[in-house]
Design a protein around this motif. Structure first.
Motif, PDB file in Angstrom:
ATOM      1  N   ASN A 112     -29.433   9.499 -20.190  1.00 24.24           N
ATOM      2  CA  ASN A 112     -28.439   8.898 -19.285  1.00 24.24           C
ATOM      3  C   ASN A 112     -27.058   9.531 -19.365  1.00 24.24           C
ATOM      4  OD1 ASN A 112     -30.322   6.929 -18.388  1.00 24.24           O
ATOM      5  ND2 ASN A 112     -29.811   5.610 -20.113  1.00 24.24           N
ATOM      6  N   THR A 113     -26.931  10.691 -19.999  1.00 28.86           N
ATOM      7  CA  THR A 113     -25.613  11.277 -20.224  1.00 28.86           C
ATOM      8  C   THR A 113     -24.929  11.680 -18.924  1.00 28.86           C
ATOM      9  OG1 THR A 113     -26.363  12.051 -22.391  1.00 28.86           O
ATOM     10  CG2 THR A 113     -24.370  13.050 -21.525  1.00 28.86           C
ATOM     11  N   LEU A 114     -25.693  11.953 -17.881  1.00 26.32           N
ATOM     12  CA  LEU A 114     -25.078  12.260 -16.587  1.00 26.32           C
ATOM     13  C   LEU A 114     -24.152  11.139 -16.142  1.00 26.32           C
ATOM     14  CD1 LEU A 114     -24.915  14.079 -14.030  1.00 26.32           C
ATOM     15  CD2 LEU A 114     -26.803  12.733 -13.110  1.00 26.32           C
ATOM     16  N   MET A 115     -24.491   9.901 -16.480  1.00 20.94           N
ATOM     17  CA  MET A 115     -23.694   8.764 -16.031  1.00 20.94           C
ATOM     18  C   MET A 115     -22.361   8.648 -16.763  1.00 20.94           C
ATOM     19  SD  MET A 115     -26.503   5.805 -15.150  1.00 20.94           S
ATOM     20  CE  MET A 115     -26.510   5.187 -16.823  1.00 20.94           C
ATOM     21  N   ASN A 116     -22.171   9.455 -17.841  1.00 19.96           N
ATOM     22  CA  ASN A 116     -20.860   9.498 -18.475  1.00 19.96           C
ATOM     23  C   ASN A 116     -19.805  10.092 -17.552  1.00 19.96           C
ATOM     24  OD1 ASN A 116     -22.557  10.150 -21.475  1.00 19.96           O
ATOM     25  ND2 ASN A 116     -21.236   8.382 -21.193  1.00 19.96           N
ATOM     26  N   LEU A 117     -20.237  10.807 -16.529  1.00 26.54           N
ATOM     27  CA  LEU A 117     -19.323  11.263 -15.483  1.00 26.54           C
ATOM     28  C   LEU A 117     -19.158  10.097 -14.519  1.00 26.54           C
ATOM     29  CD1 LEU A 117     -20.838  14.813 -14.904  1.00 26.54           C
ATOM     30  CD2 LEU A 117     -18.863  14.201 -16.321  1.00 26.54           C
ATOM     31  N   THR A 118     -17.972   9.546 -14.426  1.00 30.97           N
ATOM     32  CA  THR A 118     -17.789   8.241 -13.798  1.00 30.97           C
ATOM     33  C   THR A 118     -17.355   8.293 -12.341  1.00 30.97           C
ATOM     34  OG1 THR A 118     -15.555   8.123 -14.728  1.00 30.97           O
ATOM     35  CG2 THR A 118     -17.341   7.105 -15.989  1.00 30.97           C
ATOM     36  N   PHE A 140     -32.692  22.942 -13.885  1.00 37.56           N
ATOM     37  CA  PHE A 140     -31.801  21.892 -14.393  1.00 37.56           C
ATOM     38  C   PHE A 140     -32.635  20.632 -14.554  1.00 37.56           C
ATOM     39  CE2 PHE A 140     -27.936  19.012 -13.277  1.00 37.56           C
ATOM     40  CZ  PHE A 140     -27.698  18.790 -14.627  1.00 37.56           C
ATOM     41  N   VAL A 141     -32.659  20.084 -15.767  1.00 38.41           N
ATOM     42  CA  VAL A 141     -33.474  18.915 -16.083  1.00 38.41           C
ATOM     43  C   VAL A 141     -32.550  17.744 -16.427  1.00 38.41           C
ATOM     44  CG1 VAL A 141     -35.339  17.990 -17.512  1.00 38.41           C
ATOM     45  CG2 VAL A 141     -35.225  20.462 -17.032  1.00 38.41           C
ATOM     46  N   VAL A 142     -32.789  16.607 -15.792  1.00 45.19           N
ATOM     47  CA  VAL A 142     -31.985  15.406 -16.038  1.00 45.19           C
ATOM     48  C   VAL A 142     -32.906  14.236 -16.343  1.00 45.19           C
ATOM     49  CG1 VAL A 142     -30.400  13.719 -15.028  1.00 45.19           C
ATOM     50  CG2 VAL A 142     -30.046  16.163 -14.603  1.00 45.19           C
ATOM     51  N   GLU A 143     -32.626  13.551 -17.435  1.00 43.75           N
ATOM     52  CA  GLU A 143     -33.290  12.290 -17.766  1.00 43.75           C
ATOM     53  C   GLU A 143     -32.265  11.184 -17.579  1.00 43.75           C
ATOM     54  OE1 GLU A 143     -35.434  10.198 -21.645  1.00 43.75           O
ATOM     55  OE2 GLU A 143     -33.699  11.513 -21.916  1.00 43.75           O
ATOM     56  N   VAL A 144     -32.539  10.256 -16.663  1.00 42.59           N
ATOM     57  CA  VAL A 144     -31.562   9.216 -16.374  1.00 42.59           C
ATOM     58  C   VAL A 144     -32.280   7.967 -15.868  1.00 42.59           C
ATOM     59  CG1 VAL A 144     -31.130   9.950 -13.983  1.00 42.59           C
ATOM     60  CG2 VAL A 144     -29.323   8.781 -15.256  1.00 42.59           C
ATOM     61  N   MET A 145     -31.663   6.833 -16.091  1.00 44.99           N
ATOM     62  CA  MET A 145     -32.245   5.556 -15.684  1.00 44.99           C
ATOM     63  C   MET A 145     -32.217   5.387 -14.169  1.00 44.99           C
ATOM     64  SD  MET A 145     -29.102   2.912 -16.561  1.00 44.99           S
ATOM     65  CE  MET A 145     -29.789   1.551 -15.630  1.00 44.99           C
ATOM     66  N   VAL A 146     -33.104   4.554 -13.688  1.00 47.85           N
ATOM     67  CA  VAL A 146     -33.015   4.050 -12.324  1.00 47.85           C
ATOM     68  C   VAL A 146     -32.174   2.777 -12.387  1.00 47.85           C
ATOM     69  CG1 VAL A 146     -34.293   3.136 -10.358  1.00 47.85           C
ATOM     70  CG2 VAL A 146     -35.260   5.007 -11.710  1.00 47.85           C
ATOM     71  N   PRO A 147     -31.128   2.646 -11.578  1.00 46.80           N
ATOM     72  CA  PRO A 147     -30.270   1.456 -11.650  1.00 46.80           C
ATOM     73  C   PRO A 147     -31.085   0.167 -11.602  1.00 46.80           C
ATOM     74  CG  PRO A 147     -29.293   3.081 -10.202  1.00 46.80           C
ATOM     75  CD  PRO A 147     -30.651   3.604 -10.555  1.00 46.80           C
ATOM     76  N   GLU A 148     -30.763  -0.751 -12.509  1.00 47.31           N
ATOM     77  CA  GLU A 148     -31.563  -1.972 -12.668  1.00 47.31           C
ATOM     78  C   GLU A 148     -31.037  -3.112 -11.805  1.00 47.31           C
ATOM     79  OE1 GLU A 148     -31.293  -2.204 -17.034  1.00 47.31           O
ATOM     80  OE2 GLU A 148     -33.445  -1.772 -17.032  1.00 47.31           O
ATOM     81  N   LEU A 149     -30.744  -2.816 -10.559  1.00 46.85           N
ATOM     82  CA  LEU A 149     -30.124  -3.823  -9.705  1.00 46.85           C
ATOM     83  C   LEU A 149     -31.072  -4.965  -9.367  1.00 46.85           C
ATOM     84  CD1 LEU A 149     -27.997  -1.648  -7.252  1.00 46.85           C
ATOM     85  CD2 LEU A 149     -27.510  -2.408  -9.577  1.00 46.85           C
ATOM     86  N   ARG A 150     -32.379  -4.731  -9.456  1.00 41.85           N
ATOM     87  CA  ARG A 150     -33.323  -5.809  -9.167  1.00 41.85           C
ATOM     88  C   ARG A 150     -33.266  -6.912 -10.220  1.00 41.85           C
ATOM     89  NH1 ARG A 150     -39.131  -3.403  -7.696  1.00 41.85           N
ATOM     90  NH2 ARG A 150     -38.771  -2.241  -9.616  1.00 41.85           N
ATOM     91  N   LYS A 151     -32.618  -6.642 -11.358  1.00 42.39           N
ATOM     92  CA  LYS A 151     -32.475  -7.665 -12.385  1.00 42.39           C
ATOM     93  C   LYS A 151     -31.287  -8.578 -12.132  1.00 42.39           C
ATOM     94  CE  LYS A 151     -34.668  -5.087 -16.158  1.00 42.39           C
ATOM     95  NZ  LYS A 151     -34.488  -4.565 -17.541  1.00 42.39           N
ATOM     96  N   LEU A 152     -30.498  -8.280 -11.098  1.00 46.79           N
ATOM     97  CA  LEU A 152     -29.293  -9.051 -10.820  1.00 46.79           C
ATOM     98  C   LEU A 152     -29.560 -10.143  -9.787  1.00 46.79           C
ATOM     99  CD1 LEU A 152     -26.594  -6.239 -10.518  1.00 46.79           C
ATOM    100  CD2 LEU A 152     -26.811  -7.903 -12.373  1.00 46.79           C
ATOM    101  N   PRO A 153     -29.536 -11.412 -10.189  1.00 50.85           N
ATOM    102  CA  PRO A 153     -29.592 -12.483  -9.185  1.00 50.85           C
ATOM    103  C   PRO A 153     -28.307 -12.485  -8.365  1.00 50.85           C
ATOM    104  CG  PRO A 153     -30.056 -13.308 -11.402  1.00 50.85           C
ATOM    105  CD  PRO A 153     -29.496 -11.924 -11.555  1.00 50.85           C
ATOM    106  N   ALA A 154     -28.343 -13.128  -7.226  1.00 50.87           N
ATOM    107  CA  ALA A 154     -27.159 -13.208  -6.375  1.00 50.87           C
ATOM    108  C   ALA A 154     -25.986 -13.798  -7.156  1.00 50.87           C
ATOM    109  CB  ALA A 154     -27.452 -14.071  -5.154  1.00 50.87           C
ATOM    110  N   GLY A 155     -24.844 -13.118  -7.075  1.00 49.12           N
ATOM    111  CA  GLY A 155     -23.644 -13.603  -7.737  1.00 49.12           C
ATOM    112  C   GLY A 155     -23.508 -13.204  -9.188  1.00 49.12           C
ATOM    113  N   GLN A 156     -24.493 -12.474  -9.741  1.00 49.04           N
ATOM    114  CA  GLN A 156     -24.434 -12.073 -11.149  1.00 49.04           C
ATOM    115  C   GLN A 156     -24.189 -10.574 -11.231  1.00 49.04           C
ATOM    116  OE1 GLN A 156     -27.425 -13.665 -13.858  1.00 49.04           O
ATOM    117  NE2 GLN A 156     -27.586 -11.670 -14.873  1.00 49.04           N
TER     118      GLN A 156
END
Length: 246
Positions: A112-118, A140-156
């Motif tokens: 996930n180091t790519l995400m250190n670039l903000t 160029f090889v990148v290992e990075v997470m898929v954003p976990e937005l499905r874990k967010l209920p409305a308003g959280q």
């Protein structure tokens, strides 16, 4: 607080290998090293965010010449103190812009180091910087997470990922800006200490466009280093973009 070493100053570097111990397990490291060694072939490798050498040292141990870029001198000092660490050249600087006067067969960003670039601009600059370092046919090889937005209920806006009697950890998301942060609260001697590091989450399709802007093209995308298929249920991806020969 940002130091000269970025967000990975001495206080983080001193315990980094212990706090990230699961990422140092052979079953985690070995598949990554095997794939990167395969892509490097007879050529050298460039690691962006080399840190304490979790991947660089075993990759160098397989005979692949490795050069690193990292902003944190404290992290690189830990690399230097390890067996074989002093033989790895490291350029101190921002991996989105820092240049090395040679070309490489493979460049890589892991954990996930790519995400250190903000910012999006910094992430685009990173792809362009990598493309300038790659030899034709290089990857160029990148290992990075898929954003976990499905874990967010409305308003959280927060997703916890560790809860214990002495340590809490959670990510926060801003859906409007793609800004996120990882937050750690540690309880010691009845006192709480809080540490936070900012990130910018990024989607696979967005990365493909960044690669295209840099003159790279997608070659492979898997769920992990063992090349399991990437699906809509995958929590992360390992993507490979190639620099064309023409």
């Amino acid at each position: 607080m940002i130091e000269d070493d970025g967000y990975f100053g001495e206080n983080i570097a001193a315990t980094y290998d212990t706090s990230a111990a699961d990422m140092f397990r052979p079953d985690v490291v070995d598949p990554a090293v095997a794939l990167l060694a395969e892509l490097a072939g007879d050529g050298p490798a460039l690691e962006l965010g080399i840190g304490t050498g979790r991947i660089a040292l075993p990759l160098a141990g397989r005979g692949v010449p490795v050069h690193g870029i990292d902003m944190s001198r404290a992290m690189v000092d830990r690399l230097r103190a390890k067996p074989g660490g002093s033989a790895i050249d490291v350029t101190i600087g921002d991996f989105a812009t820092a240049r090395v006067e040679k070309t490489f067969s493979v460049a890589y960003l892991v954990f996930n180091t790519l995400m250190n670039l903000t910012t999006q601009d910094d992430q685009v600059d990173c792809f362009r910087n990598v493309a300038a370092h790659l030899a034709p046919g290089g990857c160029f090889v990148v290992e990075v997470m898929v954003p976990e937005l499905r874990k967010l209920p409305a308003g959280q806006s927060a997703v916890p990922f560790h809860i214990s009697d002495t340590r809490w950890a959670f990510d926060t998301y801003d859906l409007a800006t793609q800004a996120m942060s990882s937050n750690y609260v540690t309880i010691a001697d009845g006192r709480a200490e809080h540490w936070s590091i900012p990130f910018r989450y990024v989607w696979p399709a967005e990365l493909d466009l960044m690669a295209r802007l840099a003159g790279l093209r997608l070659r492979d995308r898997w769920e992990n280093w063992t090349r399991e298929p990437f699906t809509s249920e995958s929590g992360k991806h390992v993507s490979v973009w190639e620099k064309p020969f023409d």
